[in-house]
Design a protein around this motif. Structure first.
Motif, PDB file in Angstrom:
ATOM      1  N   ILE A 135       0.842  -1.210   0.000  1.00  7.93           N
ATOM      2  CA  ILE A 135       0.000   0.000   0.000  1.00  7.93           C
ATOM      3  C   ILE A 135       0.872   1.253   0.000  1.00  7.93           C
ATOM      4  O   ILE A 135       0.680   2.159  -0.819  1.00  7.93           O
ATOM      5  CB  ILE A 135      -0.955  -0.014   1.213  1.00  7.93           C
ATOM      6  CG1 ILE A 135      -1.974  -1.142   1.064  1.00  7.93           C
ATOM      7  CG2 ILE A 135      -1.649   1.333   1.377  1.00  7.93           C
ATOM      8  CD1 ILE A 135      -2.729  -1.478   2.344  1.00  7.93           C
ATOM      9  N   ASP A 136       1.850   1.300   0.903  1.00 11.57           N
ATOM     10  CA  ASP A 136       2.729   2.475   0.987  1.00 11.57           C
ATOM     11  C   ASP A 136       3.483   2.695  -0.321  1.00 11.57           C
ATOM     12  O   ASP A 136       3.610   3.819  -0.792  1.00 11.57           O
ATOM     13  CB  ASP A 136       3.727   2.325   2.142  1.00 11.57           C
ATOM     14  CG  ASP A 136       3.057   2.425   3.505  1.00 11.57           C
ATOM     15  OD1 ASP A 136       1.879   2.841   3.574  1.00 11.57           O
ATOM     16  OD2 ASP A 136       3.709   2.062   4.499  1.00 11.57           O
ATOM     17  N   GLY A 137       3.980   1.604  -0.919  1.00 12.18           N
ATOM     18  CA  GLY A 137       4.733   1.709  -2.171  1.00 12.18           C
ATOM     19  C   GLY A 137       3.871   2.209  -3.313  1.00 12.18           C
ATOM     20  O   GLY A 137       4.296   3.055  -4.105  1.00 12.18           O
ATOM     21  N   ALA A 138       2.655   1.700  -3.403  1.00  9.97           N
ATOM     22  CA  ALA A 138       1.756   2.119  -4.485  1.00  9.97           C
ATOM     23  C   ALA A 138       1.346   3.580  -4.316  1.00  9.97           C
ATOM     24  O   ALA A 138       1.318   4.341  -5.282  1.00  9.97           O
ATOM     25  CB  ALA A 138       0.527   1.218  -4.525  1.00  9.97           C
ATOM     26  N   LEU A 139       1.065   3.981  -3.079  1.00 11.97           N
ATOM     27  CA  LEU A 139       0.655   5.366  -2.844  1.00 11.97           C
ATOM     28  C   LEU A 139       1.822   6.332  -3.039  1.00 11.97           C
ATOM     29  O   LEU A 139       1.634   7.443  -3.514  1.00 11.97           O
ATOM     30  CB  LEU A 139       0.073   5.517  -1.432  1.00 11.97           C
ATOM     31  CG  LEU A 139      -1.227   4.765  -1.166  1.00 11.97           C
ATOM     32  CD1 LEU A 139      -1.665   4.947   0.277  1.00 11.97           C
ATOM     33  CD2 LEU A 139      -2.330   5.181  -2.123  1.00 11.97           C
ATOM     34  N   ALA A 140       3.030   5.893  -2.678  1.00 10.77           N
ATOM     35  CA  ALA A 140       4.205   6.756  -2.819  1.00 10.77           C
ATOM     36  C   ALA A 140       4.641   6.916  -4.264  1.00 10.77           C
ATOM     37  O   ALA A 140       5.395   7.825  -4.585  1.00 10.77           O
ATOM     38  CB  ALA A 140       5.365   6.204  -1.993  1.00 10.77           C
ATOM     39  N   SER A 141       4.138   6.058  -5.139  1.00 15.86           N
ATOM     40  CA  SER A 141       4.557   6.117  -6.533  1.00 15.86           C
ATOM     41  C   SER A 141       3.955   7.316  -7.264  1.00 15.86           C
ATOM     42  O   SER A 141       4.213   7.520  -8.435  1.00 15.86           O
ATOM     43  CB  SER A 141       4.164   4.823  -7.256  1.00 15.86           C
ATOM     44  OG  SER A 141       2.757   4.765  -7.422  1.00 15.86           O
ATOM     45  N   GLY A 142       3.116   8.069  -6.570  1.00 17.98           N
ATOM     46  CA  GLY A 142       2.484   9.227  -7.211  1.00 17.98           C
ATOM     47  C   GLY A 142       1.385   8.814  -8.156  1.00 17.98           C
ATOM     48  O   GLY A 142       0.995   9.549  -9.036  1.00 17.98           O
ATOM     49  N   ALA A 143       0.854   7.606  -7.945  1.00 16.71           N
ATOM     50  CA  ALA A 143      -0.122   7.062  -8.876  1.00 16.71           C
ATOM     51  C   ALA A 143      -1.560   7.359  -8.495  1.00 16.71           C
ATOM     52  O   ALA A 143      -2.474   6.812  -9.063  1.00 16.71           O
ATOM     53  CB  ALA A 143       0.064   5.546  -8.966  1.00 16.71           C
TER      54      ALA A 143
END
Length: 198
Positions: A135-143
Motif C-alpha cells: 500500500i505504501d509503495g503504491a501510494l508513494a509512486s504518485g499514482a
C-alpha cells in the motif's frame, strides 16, 4: 518512598550509537501494536468463506491516510485491491498445518517450535507487513492522480508488489515466476510497453 517515585530509569540509560531515540521507539512500538491488531482482524476476516476479506483490505488501504482513501475511488485503488486480494487468496487460510508450511515458505519464515495458533498469528502479521509495504509503495509512486489510467495504475501496483514481496514474501516472486508462460509477460502503460520479470 519519595526517592522511588522520583526515580526515572529512562534518564539513566545511555543509548548506543544507532539505537532508536525514544520518539522513534514509541513509533516502532505503535506500529507493532497496530500490526498485531491488524493481524487479529485478518484472521477473523479470512475465516469461513472469506466474505469479510475485501472490506478488511479496503479498510487497511483507507487507514493509510487521505491518499489511501482517495485512491480507493480511482484506478489505483482498484488495482491495489486486486493485488491485495490475490495475495491474500494465495496465502489464506493459515488454519491447517499444510497451509502454514506453504505460507511460511512463501514468507521465508521459520516457525518450528511455535504452537499452531502462534504460527497462524505470525503468518497473519507477516501478511500485514507485506500489505502495508505494498500500500505504501503504491501510494508513494504518485499514482493516485485522478487522470491516471487503469493500465498505468496496474503497472505501478505490480512494481510496488514486487518490491514488497522481495522484502516480506520472496516465495510469491518465485511462485509468480513459475506460473509465467515461456516468453515472459508485458503490459501497456500509457504510451509505453512494460516488460515484466525479464
Amino acid at each position: 518512598m519519595n526517592r522511588l517515585l522520583d526515580y526515572m530509569p529512562e534518564l539513566d540509560i545511555a543509548l548506543p550509537p544507532g539505537a532508536l531515540a525514544p520518539a522513534a521507539a514509541f513509533a516502532s512500538a505503535h506500529d507493532a501494536d497496530a500490526e498485531m491488531a491488524y493481524g487479529a482482524e485478518l484472521l477473523e476476516a479470512g475465516a469461513g468463506n472469506g466474505a469479510a476479506l475485501a472490506p478488511f483490505l479496503a479498510g487497511l488501504v483507507a487507514r493509510s491516510g487521505p491518499a489511501g482513501r482517495a485512491a480507493l475511488r480511482r484506478p489505483l485503488g482498484r488495482a491495489l485491491m486486486k493485488a491485495l486480494l490475490q495475495s491474500a487468496m494465495a496465502l489464506l487460510p493459515f488454519d491447517s498445518k499444510a497451509a502454514q508450511q506453504r505460507a511460511a515458505a512463501i514468507f521465508g519464515l521459520e516457525l518450528e517450535g511455535l504452537s499452531p495458533e502462534d504460527k497462524e498469528f505470525a503468518l497473519a502479521r507477516q501478511f500485514i507487513r507485506l500489505a502495508r509495504e505494498l500500500i505504501d509503495g503504491a501510494l508513494a509512486s504518485g499514482a493516485a492522480g485522478a487522470q491516471q489510467d487503469a493500465a498505468d495504475a496496474e503497472s505501478r501496483v505490480q512494481a510496488a508488489l514486487q518490491q514488497a514481496a522481495r522484502k516480506h514474501a520472496p516465495g510469491l516472486l518465485h511462485r509468480a515466476a513459475q506460473q509465467e508462460p515461456a516468453g515472459g509477460r508485458w503490459q501497456r502503460s500509457g504510451k509505453r510497453i512494460v516488460v515484466l520479470n525479464c
